[in-house]
Design a protein around this motif. Structure first.
Motif, short mmCIF file in Angstrom:
data_model
loop_
_atom_site.label_atom_id
_atom_site.label_comp_id
_atom_site.label_asym_id
_atom_site.label_seq_id
_atom_site.Cartn_x
_atom_site.Cartn_y
_atom_site.Cartn_z
N GLU A 198 0.85 -1.14 0.01
CA GLU A 198 -0.02 -0.02 0.00
C GLU A 198 0.93 1.34 0.00
O GLU A 198 1.60 1.55 0.80
CB GLU A 198 -1.01 -0.06 1.27
CG GLU A 198 -1.82 1.08 1.44
CD GLU A 198 -2.62 1.26 2.68
OE1 GLU A 198 -3.51 2.26 2.65
OE2 GLU A 198 -2.40 0.49 3.57
N PHE A 199 0.78 1.98 -0.97
CA PHE A 199 1.45 3.30 -1.00
C PHE A 199 0.46 4.37 -0.13
O PHE A 199 -0.53 4.51 -0.04
CB PHE A 199 1.34 3.95 -2.48
CG PHE A 199 2.39 3.15 -3.29
CD1 PHE A 199 4.00 3.40 -3.31
CD2 PHE A 199 1.82 2.37 -4.27
CE1 PHE A 199 4.59 2.69 -4.24
CE2 PHE A 199 2.82 1.58 -5.09
CZ PHE A 199 4.13 1.92 -5.19
N ARG A 200 1.42 5.22 0.45
CA ARG A 200 0.66 5.94 1.46
C ARG A 200 1.63 7.45 1.29
O ARG A 200 2.75 7.43 1.18
CB ARG A 200 0.88 5.51 2.92
CG ARG A 200 -0.19 4.30 3.28
CD ARG A 200 0.04 3.79 4.66
NE ARG A 200 -0.50 4.67 5.74
CZ ARG A 200 -1.61 4.58 6.01
NH1 ARG A 200 -2.45 3.77 5.57
NH2 ARG A 200 -2.00 5.62 6.94
N ARG A 201 0.74 8.68 1.45
CA ARG A 201 1.26 9.84 1.58
C ARG A 201 0.85 10.60 2.76
O ARG A 201 -0.40 10.42 3.31
CB ARG A 201 0.97 10.89 0.32
CG ARG A 201 1.22 10.17 -1.02
CD ARG A 201 2.65 9.74 -1.19
NE ARG A 201 3.56 10.98 -1.55
CZ ARG A 201 4.05 11.24 -2.61
NH1 ARG A 201 3.49 10.81 -3.88
NH2 ARG A 201 4.78 12.42 -2.86
N VAL A 202 1.51 11.61 2.96
CA VAL A 202 1.20 12.34 4.25
C VAL A 202 1.78 13.83 4.27
O VAL A 202 3.02 13.70 3.81
CB VAL A 202 1.52 11.64 5.53
CG1 VAL A 202 3.25 11.39 5.72
CG2 VAL A 202 1.14 12.54 6.77
N LYS A 203 1.10 14.72 4.47
CA LYS A 203 1.73 16.13 4.77
C LYS A 203 2.58 16.42 5.94
O LYS A 203 2.41 15.53 6.90
CB LYS A 203 0.52 17.07 4.77
CG LYS A 203 -0.42 17.19 3.44
CD LYS A 203 -1.38 18.13 3.65
CE LYS A 203 -2.34 18.32 2.44
NZ LYS A 203 -3.40 19.21 2.55
N TYR A 204 3.52 17.26 5.84
CA TYR A 204 4.20 17.44 6.97
C TYR A 204 4.77 18.93 7.06
O TYR A 204 4.27 19.65 6.05
CB TYR A 204 5.47 16.56 6.93
CG TYR A 204 6.45 16.95 5.74
CD1 TYR A 204 7.51 17.83 6.05
CD2 TYR A 204 6.51 16.48 4.36
CE1 TYR A 204 8.47 18.12 5.06
CE2 TYR A 204 7.30 16.68 3.54
CZ TYR A 204 8.48 17.81 3.85
OH TYR A 204 9.32 17.99 2.70
N ASP A 205 5.37 19.37 7.96
CA ASP A 205 5.68 20.77 8.17
C ASP A 205 7.20 21.29 7.25
O ASP A 205 8.15 21.14 7.66
CB ASP A 205 6.15 21.01 9.65
CG ASP A 205 6.56 22.40 9.94
OD1 ASP A 205 6.23 23.41 9.08
OD2 ASP A 205 7.02 22.64 10.97
N VAL A 206 6.65 21.67 5.83
CA VAL A 206 7.65 21.89 5.05
C VAL A 206 8.33 23.25 5.51
O VAL A 206 9.61 23.06 5.07
CB VAL A 206 6.97 22.24 3.56
CG1 VAL A 206 8.01 22.72 2.69
CG2 VAL A 206 6.41 20.85 3.10
N LYS A 207 7.76 24.14 5.93
CA LYS A 207 8.39 25.30 6.42
C LYS A 207 9.37 25.11 7.36
O LYS A 207 10.57 25.64 7.52
CB LYS A 207 7.46 26.28 7.07
CG LYS A 207 6.22 26.76 6.02
CD LYS A 207 6.93 27.66 4.88
CE LYS A 207 5.84 27.96 4.01
NZ LYS A 207 6.31 28.48 2.72
N GLY A 208 9.07 24.04 8.36
CA GLY A 208 10.02 23.62 9.51
C GLY A 208 11.35 23.15 8.91
O GLY A 208 12.41 23.38 9.26
N ALA A 209 11.11 22.07 7.81
CA ALA A 209 12.05 21.61 7.17
C ALA A 209 13.08 22.57 6.36
O ALA A 209 14.43 22.47 6.38
CB ALA A 209 11.71 20.49 6.18
N GLN A 210 12.42 23.65 5.74
CA GLN A 210 12.95 24.75 5.01
C GLN A 210 13.94 25.42 6.18
O GLN A 210 15.33 25.83 5.93
CB GLN A 210 12.16 25.37 4.35
CG GLN A 210 11.56 24.92 3.01
CD GLN A 210 10.75 25.72 2.46
OE1 GLN A 210 9.85 26.38 3.14
NE2 GLN A 210 10.47 25.53 1.03
#
Length: 363
Positions: free
Chosen positions: A331-343
């Motif tokens: 099963e492929f899964r996708r999830v949003k994350y804190d992109v701003k924090g990673a940047q």
């Protein structure tokens, strides 16, 4: 004989006392109580009794703790809604293994709630493995994936824990703390073998040098000891491809065809390209499939779960997958994350700006 001389007989324990004895034990042992072979009116919770089923049920409950029945949901609470003449029969409540319990609704008896619950645990327990790849020092993405991932029996990481991102120490510490089997990726290998930095572009090489100066000797030693391949349940796991375990990119049908032939009808999990999908064969032609869904595993197949920390398929969401070994599905899964924090982590480490910008578009 004293009670016989007095003309009285020892009284059986009252129902309230049986209830107290029943609820005093833990949820697992309470459900596994069985009649003693020598004294049918007595019950035993001896760890050495219960037959082969007991160990299996205990193991399944330890594997799935969220399926335990909490205190207060046992016999006493369940019988309150029933009239006295329709309450649970003691043989159903304190009998043997959950699989032996039968619901006799025609007689007015109901199946024991703990029993039926444990039976469901045994029936539904399957071996599931989470597949992660290309974390690339993105702690925010890894944290989101860990929150989103359903309960699994183990986790496998296909390499590249470091590189591009600004949190290599945090990511390595989390992977080692959880004890995941982790393969070596090209960025992991570059941290321990400076000669291959000649194959990297200038920005990627700069991040590798910064990572080596940041993570310390213990983490570098851990990266140095990572294997380049692994076989799990007759399935090959590599970072790049079956033909080249660390460096080859499987992005087109020609490269996919050459690697599919090496599998001899088998299945391989790989990463490296940061693009999720399944390369397979149909009528002698190479096919490629991807959607956030569940696929059956039919060899030959090259399965890429995508990248946790650096997705490059046009979606900025972190990508991973769950492998159901018994049902032979992925099963492929996708999830949003804190992109701003990673940047912010990339910019705080003064790494190349383009690695921060590409997180917004997933390219």
């Amino acid at each position: 004989m004293r009670h016989r001389l007095r003309g009285t007989w020892p009284r059986r324990p009252c129902r309230a006392r049986l209830d107290r004895r029943y609820h005093r034990t833990g949820a697992i042992h309470r459900a596994l109580r069985r009649r003693c072979a020598r004294h049918p009116r007595r019950f035993s919770c001896c760890p050495n009794q219960g037959g082969p089923h007991r160990d299996r049920v205990l193991r399944d409950l330890e594997r799935h703790p969220q399926l335990r029945i909490p205190e207060g949901h046992g016999r006493r609470g369940a019988t309150a809604a029933y009239p006295r003449h329709r309450r649970f029969h003691r043989g159903l409540q304190l009998g043997r293994h959950p699989g032996h319990v039968r619901c006799r609704s025609a007689c007015g008896h109901a199946a024991h709630p703990v029993r039926s619950h444990l039976s469901a645990v045994v029936r539904e327990a399957r071996l599931k493995i989470a597949i992660f790849s290309d974390i690339h020092a993105n702690w925010q993405a890894l944290e989101a994936v860990l929150r989103d991932c359903p309960p699994t029996d183990e986790t496998l990481c296909l390499g590249d824990v470091v590189g591009y991102g600004g949190d290599p120490k945090h990511c390595i510490d989390e992977v080692t703390k959880r004890g995941w089997l982790t393969l070596v990726g090209n960025h992991d290998r570059a941290c321990t073998d400076p000669e291959i930095l000649e194959w990297f572009n200038d920005d990627a090489a700069a991040v590798v040098r910064w990572t080596v100066d940041t993570i310390g000797e213990d983490r570098i030693a851990w990266l140095r000891g990572l294997p380049d391949s692994h076989v799990e349940h007759d399935v090959l796991l590599v970072h790049a491809s079956p033909r080249d375990h660390i460096y080859e990119y499987v992005l087109d049908t020609a490269v996919a065809f050459a690697n599919l032939e090496l599998l001899n009808g088998g299945v391989c999990f790989h990463g490296h390209t940061h693009v999720p999908g399944i390369f397979g064969m149909s009528d002698g032609q190479v096919t490629h499939e991807y959607r956030v869904d569940k696929f059956s595993l039919k060899g030959p197949a090259l399965i890429n779960p995508g990248s946790v920390g650096q997705p490059r398929d046009g979606s900025p969401m972190a990508s991973y997958g769950v492998w159901d070994v018994d049902n032979e599905t992925f099963e492929f899964r996708r999830v949003k994350y804190d992109v701003k924090g990673a940047q912010r982590a990339i910019r705080k480490a003064k790494l190349p700006e383009r690695f921060a910008l590409r997180l917004e578009t997933g390219r």
